[in-house]
Design a protein around this motif. Structure first.
Motif, PDB file in Angstrom:
ATOM      1  N   GLN A 130       0.846  -1.186   0.000  1.00 16.50           N
ATOM      2  CA  GLN A 130       0.000   0.000   0.000  1.00 16.50           C
ATOM      3  C   GLN A 130       0.888   1.245   0.000  1.00 16.50           C
ATOM      4  O   GLN A 130       2.063   1.190   0.378  1.00 16.50           O
ATOM      5  N   PRO A 131       0.334   2.392  -0.401  1.00 17.44           N
ATOM      6  CA  PRO A 131       1.098   3.636  -0.297  1.00 17.44           C
ATOM      7  C   PRO A 131       1.523   3.894   1.144  1.00 17.44           C
ATOM      8  O   PRO A 131       0.745   3.695   2.082  1.00 17.44           O
ATOM      9  N   VAL A 132       2.764   4.332   1.311  1.00 13.09           N
ATOM     10  CA  VAL A 132       3.288   4.727   2.624  1.00 13.09           C
ATOM     11  C   VAL A 132       3.654   6.200   2.548  1.00 13.09           C
ATOM     12  O   VAL A 132       4.433   6.606   1.683  1.00 13.09           O
ATOM     13  N   VAL A 256       5.180  12.528  -4.645  1.00 12.56           N
ATOM     14  CA  VAL A 256       4.822  11.141  -4.919  1.00 12.56           C
ATOM     15  C   VAL A 256       5.950  10.496  -5.707  1.00 12.56           C
ATOM     16  O   VAL A 256       6.310  10.963  -6.801  1.00 12.56           O
ATOM     17  N   VAL A 257       6.540   9.433  -5.154  1.00 16.62           N
ATOM     18  CA  VAL A 257       7.619   8.710  -5.819  1.00 16.62           C
ATOM     19  C   VAL A 257       7.299   7.223  -5.797  1.00 16.62           C
ATOM     20  O   VAL A 257       6.473   6.764  -5.001  1.00 16.62           O
ATOM     21  N   GLY A 258       7.958   6.468  -6.657  1.00 20.85           N
ATOM     22  CA  GLY A 258       7.692   5.039  -6.744  1.00 20.85           C
ATOM     23  C   GLY A 258       8.858   4.210  -6.256  1.00 20.85           C
ATOM     24  O   GLY A 258      10.000   4.671  -6.181  1.00 20.85           O
ATOM     25  N   ARG A 259       8.543   2.998  -5.890  1.00 18.14           N
ATOM     26  CA  ARG A 259       9.577   1.991  -5.612  1.00 18.14           C
ATOM     27  C   ARG A 259       9.141   0.693  -6.258  1.00 18.14           C
ATOM     28  O   ARG A 259       7.951   0.343  -6.252  1.00 18.14           O
ATOM     29  N   ILE A 270      15.195   0.945  -2.158  1.00 15.18           N
ATOM     30  CA  ILE A 270      13.988   1.581  -2.658  1.00 15.18           C
ATOM     31  C   ILE A 270      14.263   2.350  -3.935  1.00 15.18           C
ATOM     32  O   ILE A 270      13.359   2.956  -4.497  1.00 15.18           O
ATOM     33  N   GLY A 271      15.494   2.324  -4.402  1.00 20.26           N
ATOM     34  CA  GLY A 271      15.855   3.046  -5.611  1.00 20.26           C
ATOM     35  C   GLY A 271      16.480   4.388  -5.277  1.00 20.26           C
ATOM     36  O   GLY A 271      16.106   5.033  -4.289  1.00 20.26           O
ATOM     37  N   PRO A 272      17.439   4.849  -6.079  1.00 16.64           N
ATOM     38  CA  PRO A 272      18.168   6.083  -5.746  1.00 16.64           C
ATOM     39  C   PRO A 272      17.303   7.330  -5.761  1.00 16.64           C
ATOM     40  O   PRO A 272      17.538   8.259  -4.978  1.00 16.64           O
ATOM     41  N   ILE A 273      16.314   7.396  -6.650  1.00 18.08           N
ATOM     42  CA  ILE A 273      15.486   8.605  -6.729  1.00 18.08           C
ATOM     43  C   ILE A 273      14.589   8.711  -5.501  1.00 18.08           C
ATOM     44  O   ILE A 273      14.520   9.753  -4.842  1.00 18.08           O
ATOM     45  N   ALA A 274      13.878   7.617  -5.186  1.00 19.87           N
ATOM     46  CA  ALA A 274      13.023   7.626  -3.999  1.00 19.87           C
ATOM     47  C   ALA A 274      13.853   7.876  -2.743  1.00 19.87           C
ATOM     48  O   ALA A 274      13.433   8.611  -1.839  1.00 19.87           O
ATOM     49  N   HIS A 275      15.026   7.278  -2.676  1.00 15.38           N
ATOM     50  CA  HIS A 275      15.899   7.456  -1.515  1.00 15.38           C
ATOM     51  C   HIS A 275      16.283   8.927  -1.353  1.00 15.38           C
ATOM     52  O   HIS A 275      16.215   9.494  -0.258  1.00 15.38           O
ATOM     53  N   ALA A 276      16.674   9.572  -2.456  1.00 16.93           N
ATOM     54  CA  ALA A 276      17.076  10.980  -2.395  1.00 16.93           C
ATOM     55  C   ALA A 276      15.916  11.874  -2.003  1.00 16.93           C
ATOM     56  O   ALA A 276      16.070  12.785  -1.179  1.00 16.93           O
ATOM     57  N   VAL A 277      14.741  11.626  -2.574  1.00 17.02           N
ATOM     58  CA  VAL A 277      13.579  12.460  -2.261  1.00 17.02           C
ATOM     59  C   VAL A 277      13.177  12.286  -0.802  1.00 17.02           C
ATOM     60  O   VAL A 277      12.888  13.260  -0.100  1.00 17.02           O
ATOM     61  N   LEU A 278      13.173  11.044  -0.313  1.00 17.79           N
ATOM     62  CA  LEU A 278      12.803  10.808   1.079  1.00 17.79           C
ATOM     63  C   LEU A 278      13.733  11.524   2.046  1.00 17.79           C
ATOM     64  O   LEU A 278      13.304  12.032   3.080  1.00 17.79           O
ATOM     65  N   HIS A 279      15.014  11.577   1.721  1.00 16.99           N
ATOM     66  CA  HIS A 279      15.972  12.136   2.652  1.00 16.99           C
ATOM     67  C   HIS A 279      16.137  13.646   2.534  1.00 16.99           C
ATOM     68  O   HIS A 279      16.747  14.264   3.406  1.00 16.99           O
ATOM     69  N   HIS A 280      15.596  14.253   1.480  1.00 10.94           N
ATOM     70  CA  HIS A 280      15.842  15.678   1.296  1.00 10.94           C
ATOM     71  C   HIS A 280      14.581  16.503   1.052  1.00 10.94           C
ATOM     72  O   HIS A 280      14.659  17.726   1.028  1.00 10.94           O
ATOM     73  N   SER A 281      13.434  15.871   0.878  1.00 10.86           N
ATOM     74  CA  SER A 281      12.208  16.630   0.668  1.00 10.86           C
ATOM     75  C   SER A 281      11.747  17.273   1.969  1.00 10.86           C
ATOM     76  O   SER A 281      11.828  16.670   3.037  1.00 10.86           O
ATOM     77  N   THR A 282      11.277  18.510   1.855  1.00  9.88           N
ATOM     78  CA  THR A 282      10.688  19.170   3.021  1.00  9.88           C
ATOM     79  C   THR A 282       9.171  18.985   3.063  1.00  9.88           C
ATOM     80  O   THR A 282       8.529  19.419   4.015  1.00  9.88           O
ATOM     81  N   PRO A 284       5.683  16.301   2.791  1.00  4.44           N
ATOM     82  CA  PRO A 284       5.348  14.890   2.966  1.00  4.44           C
ATOM     83  C   PRO A 284       5.597  14.118   1.676  1.00  4.44           C
ATOM     84  O   PRO A 284       5.411  14.647   0.575  1.00  4.44           O
ATOM     85  N   VAL A 285       6.033  12.869   1.810  1.00  3.30           N
ATOM     86  CA  VAL A 285       6.383  12.047   0.654  1.00  3.30           C
ATOM     87  C   VAL A 285       5.561  10.763   0.682  1.00  3.30           C
ATOM     88  O   VAL A 285       5.542  10.056   1.690  1.00  3.30           O
ATOM     89  N   ALA A 286       4.887  10.453  -0.426  1.00  2.00           N
ATOM     90  CA  ALA A 286       4.167   9.187  -0.583  1.00  2.00           C
ATOM     91  C   ALA A 286       5.013   8.251  -1.429  1.00  2.00           C
ATOM     92  O   ALA A 286       5.420   8.606  -2.538  1.00  2.00           O
ATOM     93  N   VAL A 287       5.294   7.062  -0.905  1.00  2.09           N
ATOM     94  CA  VAL A 287       6.048   6.043  -1.639  1.00  2.09           C
ATOM     95  C   VAL A 287       5.057   5.008  -2.149  1.00  2.09           C
ATOM     96  O   VAL A 287       4.356   4.369  -1.362  1.00  2.09           O
ATOM     97  N   ILE A 288       5.031   4.849  -3.470  1.00  2.00           N
ATOM     98  CA  ILE A 288       4.044   3.974  -4.106  1.00  2.00           C
ATOM     99  C   ILE A 288       4.756   2.754  -4.673  1.00  2.00           C
ATOM    100  O   ILE A 288       5.649   2.877  -5.515  1.00  2.00           O
ATOM    101  N   ALA A 289       4.347   1.574  -4.230  1.00  2.00           N
ATOM    102  CA  ALA A 289       4.935   0.332  -4.732  1.00  2.00           C
ATOM    103  C   ALA A 289       4.342  -0.012  -6.087  1.00  2.00           C
ATOM    104  O   ALA A 289       3.137   0.130  -6.301  1.00  2.00           O
ATOM    105  N   HIS A 290       5.189  -0.427  -7.014  1.00  2.00           N
ATOM    106  CA  HIS A 290       4.689  -0.827  -8.335  1.00  2.00           C
ATOM    107  C   HIS A 290       5.634  -1.868  -8.929  1.00  2.00           C
ATOM    108  O   HIS A 290       6.781  -2.001  -8.524  1.00  2.00           O
ATOM    109  N   GLU A 291       5.119  -2.607  -9.909  1.00  2.00           N
ATOM    110  CA  GLU A 291       5.914  -3.638 -10.559  1.00  2.00           C
ATOM    111  C   GLU A 291       6.988  -3.010 -11.419  1.00  2.00           C
ATOM    112  O   GLU A 291       6.820  -1.923 -11.961  1.00  2.00           O
TER     113      GLU A 291
END
Length: 291
Positions: A130-132, A256-259, A270-282, A284-291
């Motif tokens: 689910q989205p986190v 909103v980013v994907g993993r 979780i992938g470099p883009i999602a990792h960077a956004v999670l650690h530097h976004s000011t 809220p960040v939604a991480v969406i799981a996808h194939e």
């Protein structure tokens, strides 16, 4: 019946901000909110102790206080609460089964910088599909609890070379519910040229940019048709995706980013883009799981 939104609550300021964010989201979706606290109160080999019973009572107290605070702010909200004796990540994952979303608090990297994604948060992101949503205890997260988020954009990062239906479905739905602009960003980099001083000419750059923009428009068109009321701002830009996303998301209401879902038990990337956004976004960040 709308599926509930689950919030992991541990009594910290970050988790309280997450609860308020989740409450507003639940009202937008017409869904109930479920507060969950989990910790190891007892050992399977030793059993419960006097200290563990004290922690249980403390957990029940702050869950009740959090519920009362949320109901005081949002009287129409349906709130339930539950505590678990067990590993927090595993307990949160079980509680999220059948839910529409999990919301967690995350400590910031300093006053104005992004998230510290601890072992529990990382484990939960990998354990659920689910989205986190990660929320900070800061002014960046609070407007969502006070109804002032509607003029703040939702920003989603997409890759036209990969399926992005899960990301776009979530992002368009969020923008539609919030009545705000959706900014969809696709970034690309140019392969290096061989030879000293090699560079792409203006005509080549323009041709590549046109191809990338066409690919983005083609990907977004079916979603724009499904959500005609959403104000869509599509951008195809040259540069590193993580840098472009963070710049576009400055002041956003939600990123909103994907993993990619990893079926292998090896690694927890979780992938470099999602990792960077999670650690530097000011924001809220939604991480969406996808194939």
């Amino acid at each position: 019946m709308n599926r509930r939104i689950v919030v992991g609550l541990d009594g910290s300021a970050e988790s309280v901000a997450a609860a308020h964010w989740g409450a507003r989201e639940a009202l937008l979706r017409g869904a109930p909110l479920h507060l969950v606290h989990a910790e190891m109160w007892s050992s399977p080999h030793v059993g419960p102790s006097a200290g563990s019973e004290e922690r249980r009572r403390a957990a029940r107290t702050f869950l009740r206080e959090a519920s009362d605070e949320l109901l005081g702010t949002h009287p129409r909200l349906a709130v339930s609460a539950e505590s678990f004796d067990g590993q927090p990540a595993a307990s949160l994952a079980r509680a999220t089964a059948g839910a529409s979303m999990l919301v967690l608090g995350s400590r910031g990297l300093g006053t104005f910088r992004g998230f510290v994604l601890g072992s529990v948060g990382m484990s939960v992101i990998h354990a659920v599909e689910q989205p986190v949503v990660l929320v900070r205890a800061s002014e960046d997260a609070l407007p969502h609890t006070q109804g002032r988020h509607r003029d703040r954009d939702v920003v989603v990062g997409v890759d036209t070379a990969r399926p992005c239906d899960a990301l776009l479905s979530f992002a368009f739905d969020e923008a539609s519910r919030r009545g705000c602009t959706l900014r969809a960003l696709h970034s690309w980099t140019l392969p290096p040229l061989a030879g000293y001083g090699g560079a792409y000419g203006p005509e080549t750059n323009a041709r590549i940019a046109a191809i990338e923009r066409t690919g983005l428009d083609d990907m977004l068109r079916p979603w724009q048709d499904m959500y005609p009321a959403v104000d869509l701002d599509a951008q195809a830009t040259l540069g590193r995706a993580s840098v472009q996303l963070l710049e576009a998301g400055s002041g956003a209401g939600l990123m909103v980013v994907g993993r990619h879902i990893r079926r292998s038990s090896l690694g927890r990337h979780i992938g470099p883009i999602a990792h960077a956004v999670l650690h530097h976004s000011t924001a809220p960040v939604a991480v969406i799981a996808h194939e």
